[in-house]
Design a protein around this motif. Structure first.
Motif, mmCIF file in Angstrom:
data_model
loop_
_atom_site.group_PDB
_atom_site.id
_atom_site.type_symbol
_atom_site.label_atom_id
_atom_site.label_comp_id
_atom_site.label_asym_id
_atom_site.label_seq_id
_atom_site.Cartn_x
_atom_site.Cartn_y
_atom_site.Cartn_z
ATOM 1 N N LYS A 1 5.662 14.874 3.413
ATOM 2 C CA LYS A 1 6.343 13.613 3.070
ATOM 3 C C LYS A 1 6.738 12.829 4.312
ATOM 4 O O LYS A 1 6.802 11.606 4.294
ATOM 5 C CB LYS A 1 7.657 13.932 2.329
ATOM 6 C CG LYS A 1 7.497 14.224 0.874
ATOM 7 C CD LYS A 1 8.891 14.408 0.296
ATOM 8 C CE LYS A 1 8.802 15.088 -1.041
ATOM 9 N NZ LYS A 1 10.064 15.671 -1.471
ATOM 10 N N ASP A 2 7.085 13.561 5.386
ATOM 11 C CA ASP A 2 7.639 12.916 6.581
ATOM 12 C C ASP A 2 6.600 12.614 7.656
ATOM 13 O O ASP A 2 6.944 12.184 8.747
ATOM 14 C CB ASP A 2 8.735 13.820 7.190
ATOM 15 C CG ASP A 2 9.777 14.174 6.151
ATOM 16 O OD1 ASP A 2 10.099 13.293 5.337
ATOM 17 O OD2 ASP A 2 10.243 15.334 6.138
ATOM 18 N N ILE A 3 5.343 12.891 7.367
ATOM 19 C CA ILE A 3 4.305 12.683 8.385
ATOM 20 C C ILE A 3 3.456 11.474 7.979
ATOM 21 O O ILE A 3 2.992 11.392 6.837
ATOM 22 C CB ILE A 3 3.428 13.953 8.542
ATOM 23 C CG1 ILE A 3 4.339 15.139 8.892
ATOM 24 C CG2 ILE A 3 2.350 13.757 9.614
ATOM 25 C CD1 ILE A 3 3.678 16.488 8.853
ATOM 26 N N PRO A 4 3.269 10.516 8.892
ATOM 27 C CA PRO A 4 2.499 9.317 8.524
ATOM 28 C C PRO A 4 1.098 9.673 8.020
ATOM 29 O O PRO A 4 0.444 10.580 8.571
ATOM 30 C CB PRO A 4 2.414 8.524 9.831
ATOM 31 C CG PRO A 4 3.510 9.061 10.698
ATOM 32 C CD PRO A 4 3.740 10.484 10.281
ATOM 33 N N ALA A 5 0.645 8.960 6.997
ATOM 34 C CA ALA A 5 -0.673 9.233 6.403
ATOM 35 C C ALA A 5 -1.780 9.159 7.452
ATOM 36 O O ALA A 5 -2.714 9.964 7.443
ATOM 37 C CB ALA A 5 -0.935 8.231 5.281
ATOM 38 N N LYS A 6 -1.651 8.234 8.391
ATOM 39 C CA LYS A 6 -2.732 8.095 9.386
ATOM 40 C C LYS A 6 -2.788 9.337 10.300
ATOM 41 O O LYS A 6 -3.858 9.724 10.755
ATOM 42 C CB LYS A 6 -2.630 6.783 10.160
ATOM 43 C CG LYS A 6 -1.449 6.646 11.081
ATOM 44 C CD LYS A 6 -1.667 5.454 12.015
ATOM 45 C CE LYS A 6 -0.681 5.334 13.152
ATOM 46 N NZ LYS A 6 0.476 6.168 13.270
ATOM 47 N N ASP A 7 -1.668 9.964 10.545
ATOM 48 C CA ASP A 7 -1.661 11.189 11.360
ATOM 49 C C ASP A 7 -2.300 12.345 10.584
ATOM 50 O O ASP A 7 -3.043 13.150 11.141
ATOM 51 C CB ASP A 7 -0.230 11.581 11.756
ATOM 52 C CG ASP A 7 0.357 10.627 12.798
ATOM 53 O OD1 ASP A 7 -0.364 9.698 13.215
ATOM 54 O OD2 ASP A 7 1.527 10.808 13.185
#
Ligand code: CP
Ligand code: NVA
Length: 309
Positions: free
Chosen positions: A8-14
């Motif tokens: 949830k806390d990690i950007p989708a692009k990462d």
């Protein structure tokens, strides 16, 4: 330095970058044997400390292989071997010591608060190797596996989960939001995702559907996922819970509601939620799924160490 605690806390692009890197690295390893190091040894000299407060087969071995293949090393601890586990040392002091000796820390625990406390005091990356609310390394790897087998971005697949509303499902729900895929959940009424999870879903995505009928959940699926009905240290009446899940058992008949070329995935260990016929059958890709954890976790480690290409 980056932590890897909850999807949830990690950007989708990462998350997408990690998957792309894992794909490239997996391809390049075709001719290498298990412990040979990737070209350039990107984590040469780095040590990952792993600590398990609960049992693990796959997570501990796949992280061992992951860091080794990147040129680093690992030390695996059971919490009861530490002063922390015996109640004689605080999390803050332990975290400072881990940060002094090691370069990264992977923790499997029964306490989400412990993860948060470690995060506060560590000055090295923290990876969640399974907590009550999430199993992020498993699920990111499962996204990779689904795309690898179906040869399509997961956003174009109908994903189905038949089983308990546990940590793996919570991470799959987070992945559904991050990667924009449709997710059907099939579970008994009293084992639906928690209010908090449903509220988060409502706020973020409209492509998650809950059914109390396993056939409806499986209809049109490209991938069916499951997990043990009884999780490690589940505090419920186990007999009663297994009984309530009986009609959610994944057998050939239930699979026939999905698309013809639907695949079956399961993080293991397994219980009575799936028949042997399905688990060991041709639609099942559970061994490839387990192996992919090595590849994806290598890219997660590189992400945490700030070395993702
Ligand atoms: N799937 C998984 O995390 O397995 P282990 O509990 O064996 O690590
Ligand atoms: N939901 C399971 C996953 C095991 C890998 C558990 O928490 O025990």
């Amino acid at each position: 330095m980056k932590h890897f605690i909850n999807l949830k806390d990690i950007p989708a692009k990462d998350l997408r970058k990690i998957i792309v890197d894992a794909k490239k690295r997996k391809k390049l390893r075709k001719k290498l044997s298990t412990l040979e190091v990737d070209k350039g040894a990107p984590l040469k000299g780095k040590m990952l400390i792993q600590m398990f407060e609960k049992a693990s087969s796959r997570t501990r071995i796949s992280f061992y292989l992951a860091i080794k293949q990147l040129g680093g090393g690992t030390l695996t601890l059971r919490s009861n071997e530490l002063h922390l586990g015996q109640g004689g040392e605080s999390i803050s002091d332990t975290a400072k010591i881990l940060s002094t000796y090691g370069d990264g820390f992977m923790l499997r625990t029964d306490s989400d608060k412990k993860i948060e406390d470690f995060k506060k005091y560590l000055s090295i990356p923290l990876i969640n190797g399974l907590s009550p609310s999430s199993h992020p390394t498993q699920v990111l790897s499962d996204v990779f596996t689904a795309e690898e087998i179906k040869k399509k971005p997961i956003a174009k697949l109908n994903i189905c989960w038949i089983g308990d509303s546990n940590n793996v499902l919570d991470s799959l729900i987070a992945a559904s939001v991050k990667f924009s895929f449709k997710l059907n959940i099939g579970c008994p009424k009293n084992f639906e995702p928690s209010k908090e999870v449903r509220a988060w879903v409502k706020k973020n995505n409209k492509r998650i559907f809950i059914y109390n009928d396993p056939k409806k959940a499986a209809t049109g699926a490209d991938v069916i996922f499951s997990d043990k009905v009884i999780s490690l240290n589940d505090k419920v009446n186990k007999k009663k819970k297994i009984e309530q899940f009986k009609r959610f058992k994944i057998d050939k008949k239930l699979m026939s509601n999905a698309k013809k070329d639907c695949i079956f995935l399961h993080c293991l260990p397994r219980g009575s939620e799936v028949s042997d016929e399905v688990f060991l059958g041709e639609k099942s890709h559970v061994w490839q799924q387990a192996l992919n954890r090595v590849h994806v976790q290598k890219s997660i480690l590189l992400y945490c160490f700030g070395k993702l290409r």
